[in-house]
Design a protein around this motif. Structure first.
Motif, PDB file in Angstrom:
ATOM      1  N   VAL A 124     -16.676  -8.703   8.281  1.00  0.00           N
ATOM      2  CA  VAL A 124     -15.394  -7.992   8.348  1.00  0.00           C
ATOM      3  C   VAL A 124     -15.386  -6.931   7.257  1.00  0.00           C
ATOM      4  CG1 VAL A 124     -12.885  -8.173   8.122  1.00  0.00           C
ATOM      5  CG2 VAL A 124     -14.159 -10.022   9.215  1.00  0.00           C
ATOM      6  N   THR A 125     -15.030  -5.730   7.624  1.00  0.00           N
ATOM      7  CA  THR A 125     -14.918  -4.667   6.626  1.00  0.00           C
ATOM      8  C   THR A 125     -13.501  -4.101   6.673  1.00  0.00           C
ATOM      9  OG1 THR A 125     -17.251  -4.135   6.963  1.00  0.00           O
ATOM     10  CG2 THR A 125     -15.938  -2.509   5.774  1.00  0.00           C
ATOM     11  N   ILE A 126     -12.858  -4.103   5.518  1.00  0.00           N
ATOM     12  CA  ILE A 126     -11.493  -3.586   5.446  1.00  0.00           C
ATOM     13  C   ILE A 126     -11.545  -2.190   4.832  1.00  0.00           C
ATOM     14  CG2 ILE A 126      -9.252  -3.903   4.307  1.00  0.00           C
ATOM     15  CD1 ILE A 126      -9.679  -6.908   4.556  1.00  0.00           C
ATOM     16  N   THR A 127     -10.989  -1.234   5.522  1.00  0.00           N
ATOM     17  CA  THR A 127     -10.977   0.124   4.981  1.00  0.00           C
ATOM     18  C   THR A 127      -9.801   0.278   4.027  1.00  0.00           C
ATOM     19  OG1 THR A 127     -12.049   1.012   6.934  1.00  0.00           O
ATOM     20  CG2 THR A 127     -10.850   2.576   5.580  1.00  0.00           C
ATOM     21  N   LEU A 128     -10.115   0.792   2.850  1.00  0.00           N
ATOM     22  CA  LEU A 128      -9.102   0.932   1.809  1.00  0.00           C
ATOM     23  C   LEU A 128      -9.421   2.201   1.020  1.00  0.00           C
ATOM     24  CD1 LEU A 128      -6.725  -0.807   0.776  1.00  0.00           C
ATOM     25  CD2 LEU A 128      -8.338  -1.974  -0.696  1.00  0.00           C
ATOM     26  N   LEU A 129      -8.530   3.158   1.076  1.00  0.00           N
ATOM     27  CA  LEU A 129      -8.813   4.440   0.421  1.00  0.00           C
ATOM     28  C   LEU A 129      -8.271   4.521  -0.991  1.00  0.00           C
ATOM     29  CD1 LEU A 129      -8.943   5.074   3.530  1.00  0.00           C
ATOM     30  CD2 LEU A 129      -8.338   7.382   2.907  1.00  0.00           C
ATOM     31  N   THR A 130      -7.197   3.796  -1.208  1.00  0.00           N
ATOM     32  CA  THR A 130      -6.513   3.893  -2.489  1.00  0.00           C
ATOM     33  C   THR A 130      -5.614   2.674  -2.662  1.00  0.00           C
ATOM     34  OG1 THR A 130      -4.900   5.213  -3.726  1.00  0.00           O
ATOM     35  CG2 THR A 130      -4.675   5.262  -1.350  1.00  0.00           C
ATOM     36  N   LEU A 131      -5.261   2.390  -3.917  1.00  0.00           N
ATOM     37  CA  LEU A 131      -4.281   1.324  -4.163  1.00  0.00           C
ATOM     38  C   LEU A 131      -2.885   1.915  -4.297  1.00  0.00           C
ATOM     39  CD1 LEU A 131      -6.178  -0.808  -6.835  1.00  0.00           C
ATOM     40  CD2 LEU A 131      -5.886  -1.339  -4.416  1.00  0.00           C
ATOM     41  N   ASP A 132      -2.832   3.238  -4.373  1.00  0.00           N
ATOM     42  CA  ASP A 132      -1.557   3.922  -4.601  1.00  0.00           C
ATOM     43  C   ASP A 132      -0.722   3.919  -3.304  1.00  0.00           C
ATOM     44  OD1 ASP A 132       0.468   5.741  -4.874  1.00  0.00           O
ATOM     45  OD2 ASP A 132      -0.768   7.315  -5.764  1.00  0.00           O
ATOM     46  N   PRO A 133       0.419   3.204  -3.298  1.00  0.00           N
ATOM     47  CA  PRO A 133       1.175   3.093  -2.044  1.00  0.00           C
ATOM     48  C   PRO A 133       1.694   4.446  -1.541  1.00  0.00           C
ATOM     49  CG  PRO A 133       2.339   1.987  -3.862  1.00  0.00           C
ATOM     50  CD  PRO A 133       1.031   2.446  -4.400  1.00  0.00           C
TER      51      PRO A 133
END
Ligand code: SF4
Length: 351
Positions: free
Chosen positions: A125-134
């Motif tokens: 499983v790969t979760i795409t996450l570009l930033t933690l900044d909401p």
């Protein structure tokens, strides 16, 4: 049971060449256009022009099937996601390994069947996450996708023993490529159990560049030197942080049926392609290309690879030079590659 799947009319897409990031040739799409409509999304524009074509069904061979590469399989409307569960059950019963790419925490609703896949080492499983900044996330991905939810999903999945990694894709210059935010992101995902980090640059869509909000990105794209420098810097930040956290930069390939020709072929192509990727990161373009071509050539052969090795016939394959031949032979004997390990060490020393 499969009525729901049929009702959803999933599209089975076959690539001309395997996707060497997710190790799949076949992908299943549940939606023609992704429900999230992220402002930067490349797949909506590129659909149909990258050699994608739909095929009537899945391959007879039980090779990995990709889910969610071209449109997220999870809808923001949980009611619609029942079909995903039916699809996962179907693929599990038929014996297909799967590689899921998603941005949605709704993956947790399917944790039971996902755990069954994991018990047989049949899932990544790969979760795409570009930033933690909401706020930045909202600007890029809309209101329905929250970074915090994805981090929580990552933790649950890894706590349950599901091999899960994170994809920082795309890294958009002047948008999500700042040192502080990339380093923080990598530290946080490692802490929450990520088993690998993928990253890649961005080929902006027309819509993205036309958006006045991203005027600075548009201007940067007019200056290729500046753009390259920016990418080099982002690459350096990511690689240093990833190596500091001791995380792999590739998805480990699902490879069932040890001691078969298919197993050996998969191991060889996995190493050759990974070597090509390391050369790419080291900016040795020519060597990267050589290894990529060798990977494609090996994947095309009909004769069992073991027979070619025993008969000393690898050299007859176009693109297999003596160096690559020696690497292949070592993989066949040791199920590993000292050449790859040395190259990885070299890359780690550079970053
Ligand atoms: S979730 Fe992924 S596929 Fe869907 S619009 Fe966003 S970037 Fe594109």
């Amino acid at each position: 049971m499969y009525n729901q799947i049929l009702k959803a009319k999933p599209y089975v897409i076959m690539l001309k060449k395997m996707d060497y990031w997710y190790w799949c040739r076949y992908f299943i799409d549940l939606y023609r256009i992704c429900n999230y409509k992220c402002s930067y999304c490349e797949t909506i524009e590129s659909r149909g022009v990258k050699g994608l074509h739909t095929v009537p069904g899945l391959p007879d061979k039980k090779e990995s099937i990709g889910l969610g590469l071209f449109s997220d399989i999870y809808s923001p409307n949980p009611v619609e996601n029942k079909v995903v569960q039916s699809l996962l059950n179907f693929l599990y019963e038929k014996g297909y390994p799967i590689s899921i790419n998603t941005k949605s925490e709704y993956i947790l609703n399917d944790i039971d069947i996902i755990k069954e896949f994991a018990k047989r080492d049949m899932i990544r499983v790969t979760i795409t996450l570009l930033t933690l900044d909401p706020e930045l996330s909202q600007e890029l991905e809309g209101q329905k996708l929250k970074p915090r939810k994805r981090i929580e999903a990552l933790k649950v999945l890894t706590d349950e023993g599901i091999p899960t990694g994170v994809s920082i894709t795309p890294v958009i210059p002047m948008v999500n490529d700042e040192r502080e935010s990339l380093e923080k992101l990598i530290t946080v995902v490692k802490k929450n159990g990520a088993k690998w980090i993928l990253f890649s640059g961005y080929n902006p869509t027309k819509e993205f560049l036309l958006n006045p909000k991203w005027e600075k990105v548009k201007l940067l794209h007019k200056n290729s030197n500046e753009l390259n420098l920016r990418y080099k810097k982002a690459k350096s930040i990511i690689l240093s942080a990833v190596f500091k956290e001791n995380l792999p930069i590739r998805i480990p390939r699902i490879n069932l049926n040890k001691n078969t020709n298919g197993y050996l072929l998969n191991r060889i192509t996995e190493y050759l392609y990974n070597i090509s990727y390391l050369y790419e990161l080291l900016d040795h373009k020519l060597e990267a290309l050589r290894f990529r071509r060798a990977t494609y050539a090996i994947n095309e052969i009909d004769t069992p690879i073991k027979a070619l090795i025993i008969q000393n016939k690898l050299g007859y394959i176009k693109g297999i030079n003596p160096k690559i031949e020696a690497i292949i032979k070592e993989i066949a004997v040791n199920d590993g590659s000292s050449y790859y390990e040395k190259l990885l060490k070299k890359l780690k020393m550079e970053y």
